[in-house]
Design a protein around this motif. Sequence first.
Motif, PDB file in Angstrom:
ATOM      1  N   UNK A  52       8.850 117.851 -13.483  1.00 12.10           N
ATOM      2  CA  UNK A  52       8.525 116.545 -14.275  1.00 12.10           C
ATOM      3  C   UNK A  52       7.697 116.747 -15.211  1.00 12.10           C
ATOM      4  N   UNK A  53       7.248 115.693 -15.932  1.00 13.83           N
ATOM      5  CA  UNK A  53       6.700 115.743 -17.238  1.00 13.83           C
ATOM      6  C   UNK A  53       5.100 116.243 -16.841  1.00 13.83           C
ATOM      7  N   UNK A  54       4.481 115.833 -15.722  1.00  9.96           N
ATOM      8  CA  UNK A  54       2.990 116.089 -15.360  1.00  9.96           C
ATOM      9  C   UNK A  54       3.339 117.742 -14.977  1.00  9.96           C
ATOM     10  N   UNK A  55       4.151 118.090 -14.120  1.00  6.32           N
ATOM     11  CA  UNK A  55       4.330 119.566 -13.695  1.00  6.32           C
ATOM     12  C   UNK A  55       4.668 120.533 -15.002  1.00  6.32           C
ATOM     13  N   UNK A  56       5.018 119.904 -15.714  1.00  2.85           N
ATOM     14  CA  UNK A  56       5.596 120.687 -17.254  1.00  2.85           C
ATOM     15  C   UNK A  56       4.366 121.098 -17.717  1.00  2.85           C
TER      16      UNK A  56
END
Length: 234
Positions: free
Chosen positions: A65-69
């Motif tokens: 997801x965006x935070x993980x990315x």
Amino acid sequence: MLRLITDFDGPIIDVSERYYRVYQLCLQKTRRPDQKVKELSKPEFWQMKRSRVLEKQIAMISGLDEVQAQEFAQLRRQTVHTEPYFQYDRLAVGAVDTLLKIQRAGVDLAVMTMRRVWELDYAFKQYDLGRFFPENRCYCLSNDYVKTRDIDDKPLLMTRALKELPPAADTWMVGDTEADITAAKKHGIKAIAVESGIRDRAQLKLYHPDMIVKDFSTAVDFILERSLQPIGNR
């Protein structure tokens, strides 16, 4: 005197395995234990790198997801140029034969790279490449250099090199990125881009090198053939 200034990673060293191993590590460290991710194959990953797909986008295509990315991209930056991963670098196909050909032809050869001193020394020792590049023909970053962007830093190296190197009748730059092309063009040096590195043809074309060829060997063959032509035929 004919001079050839070459980049290191791309023309001489294949970094694709190092970059792919770091991608795999970052994906596994960033995903949640129960999270399904889609690990890209090495050809899929490398083509994305060569076409300059952003790290965050690669991470999201892989199922983060965006935070993980964001975390993935940060971890990748912290890891990709660390010592444990340099062991995955490999000699580019035909690189040593090409360096021997340059040496036999009596060409003044210099290397210009965004590697730091220790990173270049590591590869020299790993593949016995120091025999091709005396210390006064090695242009790289100091171990404590604070990098900005390659496209800004590499022209500075070129400025330093041209101040220090003896004059040459004809100078060529061979590299695989926009930084190499820009460094050459800023100083009126002919630039040959190779497709064996971290940029694909479409990305290289954006910076208008004098030529785009398959690899280091092809570039050197062209330079040597051209240097043998009478001046009026060039």
